[in-house]
Scaffold this active site. Sequence first.
Site, PDB file in Angstrom:
ATOM      1  N   GLY A  49       0.819  -1.211   0.000  1.00  0.00           N
ATOM      2  CA  GLY A  49       0.000   0.000   0.000  1.00  0.00           C
ATOM      3  C   GLY A  49       0.849   1.255   0.000  1.00  0.00           C
ATOM      4  O   GLY A  49       2.081   1.199   0.046  1.00  0.00           O
ATOM      5  N   SER A  50       0.168   2.392  -0.023  1.00  0.00           N
ATOM      6  CA  SER A  50       0.884   3.661  -0.125  1.00  0.00           C
ATOM      7  C   SER A  50       1.643   3.975   1.166  1.00  0.00           C
ATOM      8  O   SER A  50       2.716   4.599   1.122  1.00  0.00           O
ATOM      9  CB  SER A  50      -0.091   4.791  -0.460  1.00  0.00           C
ATOM     10  OG  SER A  50      -1.150   4.819   0.476  1.00  0.00           O
ATOM     11  N   THR A  51       1.137   3.546   2.315  1.00  0.00           N
ATOM     12  CA  THR A  51       1.868   3.768   3.576  1.00  0.00           C
ATOM     13  C   THR A  51       3.112   2.895   3.612  1.00  0.00           C
ATOM     14  O   THR A  51       4.204   3.341   3.982  1.00  0.00           O
ATOM     15  CB  THR A  51       0.949   3.471   4.789  1.00  0.00           C
ATOM     16  OG1 THR A  51      -0.344   4.027   4.553  1.00  0.00           O
ATOM     17  CG2 THR A  51       1.520   4.066   6.064  1.00  0.00           C
ATOM     18  N   GLY A 102       0.069  -1.567   6.447  1.00  0.00           N
ATOM     19  CA  GLY A 102      -0.971  -0.566   6.653  1.00  0.00           C
ATOM     20  C   GLY A 102      -2.304  -1.235   6.949  1.00  0.00           C
ATOM     21  O   GLY A 102      -2.380  -2.453   7.143  1.00  0.00           O
ATOM     22  N   GLY A 116      -7.794  -3.273   0.801  1.00  0.00           N
ATOM     23  CA  GLY A 116      -8.116  -2.197  -0.134  1.00  0.00           C
ATOM     24  C   GLY A 116      -7.221  -2.244  -1.368  1.00  0.00           C
ATOM     25  O   GLY A 116      -7.619  -1.839  -2.458  1.00  0.00           O
ATOM     26  N   GLU A 123      -0.903 -10.874   2.481  1.00  0.00           N
ATOM     27  CA  GLU A 123      -0.625 -10.116   3.710  1.00  0.00           C
ATOM     28  C   GLU A 123      -0.857 -10.997   4.942  1.00  0.00           C
ATOM     29  O   GLU A 123      -0.054 -10.996   5.879  1.00  0.00           O
ATOM     30  CB  GLU A 123      -1.507  -8.862   3.768  1.00  0.00           C
ATOM     31  CG  GLU A 123      -1.102  -7.810   2.738  1.00  0.00           C
ATOM     32  CD  GLU A 123      -2.062  -6.643   2.629  1.00  0.00           C
ATOM     33  OE1 GLU A 123      -1.650  -5.605   2.106  1.00  0.00           O
ATOM     34  OE2 GLU A 123      -3.223  -6.764   3.046  1.00  0.00           O
TER      35      GLU A 123
HETATM   36  C1  5RP Z   1      -3.610  -3.628   0.846  1.00  0.00           C
HETATM   37  C2  5RP Z   1      -3.907  -3.186   2.225  1.00  0.00           C
HETATM   38  C3  5RP Z   1      -3.374  -1.863   2.662  1.00  0.00           C
HETATM   39  O1  5RP Z   1      -2.619  -2.052   3.807  1.00  0.00           O
HETATM   40  C4  5RP Z   1      -4.512  -0.938   2.942  1.00  0.00           C
HETATM   41  O2  5RP Z   1      -5.344  -0.877   1.786  1.00  0.00           O
HETATM   42  C5  5RP Z   1      -4.005   0.467   3.299  1.00  0.00           C
HETATM   43  O3  5RP Z   1      -3.458   1.065   2.172  1.00  0.00           O
HETATM   44  P1  5RP Z   1      -2.813   2.503   2.189  1.00  0.00           P
HETATM   45  O4  5RP Z   1      -1.576   2.427   3.009  1.00  0.00           O
HETATM   46  O5  5RP Z   1      -2.543   2.785   0.724  1.00  0.00           O
HETATM   47  O6  5RP Z   1      -3.815   3.475   2.772  1.00  0.00           O
HETATM   48  O7  5RP Z   1      -4.553  -3.856   3.001  1.00  0.00           O
HETATM   49  O8  5RP Z   1      -4.255  -4.841   0.525  1.00  0.00           O
END
Ligand code: 5RP
Length: 242
Positions: A49-51, A102, A116, A123
Site C-alpha cells: 500500500g501507499s503507507t 498498513g 483495499g 498479507e
Molecule cells: C492492501 C492493504 C493496505 O494495507 C490498505 O489498503 C491500506 O493502504 P494505504 O496504506 O494505501 O492506505 O490492506 O491490501
Amino acid sequence: MGRIVAATGACAVGAGDNREMTQDELKALVGQAAIAYVQPGSIVGVGTGSTVNHFIDALAAMPVRVAGAVSSSVQSTERLNKHGIPVLEASDVAGLGVYVDGADEIDGQGCMIKGGGAALTREKIVADLAQKFVCIADESKKVAVLGRFPLPVEVIQMAVPQVMRRFEAMGGQPAVRANVLTDNGHPIVDVRGLSITDPAALEREINQWPGVVCVGIFARHRADVCLLGTATGVQTIAYDKG
Ligand code: 5RP
C-alpha cells in the site's frame, strides 16, 4: 482497548510552514517511524500500500540495511527490488520477527480491515509468519467499529454468486471489484453495510464458506502495535493480547 504508550512531538512540515500535514505526509511519518521496530541485518515482513511504500523507502535509507524482506505483493516486491533489497519467498522462511503493514481500518483492539489494495491473502500469510504485527496508519483509519470501509474478500470465481448471497442474507451489500484480480488470480468481493462488532467471530464464520480464499478481517492476526500518524505526531498504541 489499546493503550497509547508513546507520542512524538508536533510535526513540522517545513521551516516556517504551519499548515497541517497531508494524509500522505502522515503516511510517510509512520512509515519512517516503523524503522524503530526493524533489526538491522534481519529479514522483515513487508505489507502493501501507499503507507508501506514509505516504509520500504525508509528501509532503503537505513545506515545498516536489513538482510532481506518477505513481500506480500508484486507491487511491494517491485519497490523492494528497485531499492536493491533482497526479496525472499514466504515459503523459504520459518519465521519473522516483525511484519509491517498498513490498514484500511483499525479498531480499539488492533483488529483491522485490510485488502483495499487487493493483497489481503498474501498479507495474512506473511503476517502469520511474524512474531509482531506493526500497523502503520494515518489517523483517518482509526474507528470504533469496523465496517465503514467495504470489507474485501478474495473468492474463487465459481463461488462468487453464492458468497454474495450469503453476505446479502446477513444484511451486507456485496459487489465484485471491477477490473481487479489479485496476485493469486482471483476476484475480490467488497461488502458494504456491515457493522463488525465481533471481528473474530465474523472472520471465523466467513473463513468457513466454500470458495473464500481470504477475508479482509484481521482479528486472529490483529496488530500488536499501531503507529498512528496524527496532527500532533506519531502515537504508538499497544494492544494487550493477554
Ligand atoms: C492492501 C492493504 C493496505 O494495507 C490498505 O489498503 C491500506 O493502504 P494505504 O496504506 O494505501 O492506505 O490492506 O491490501
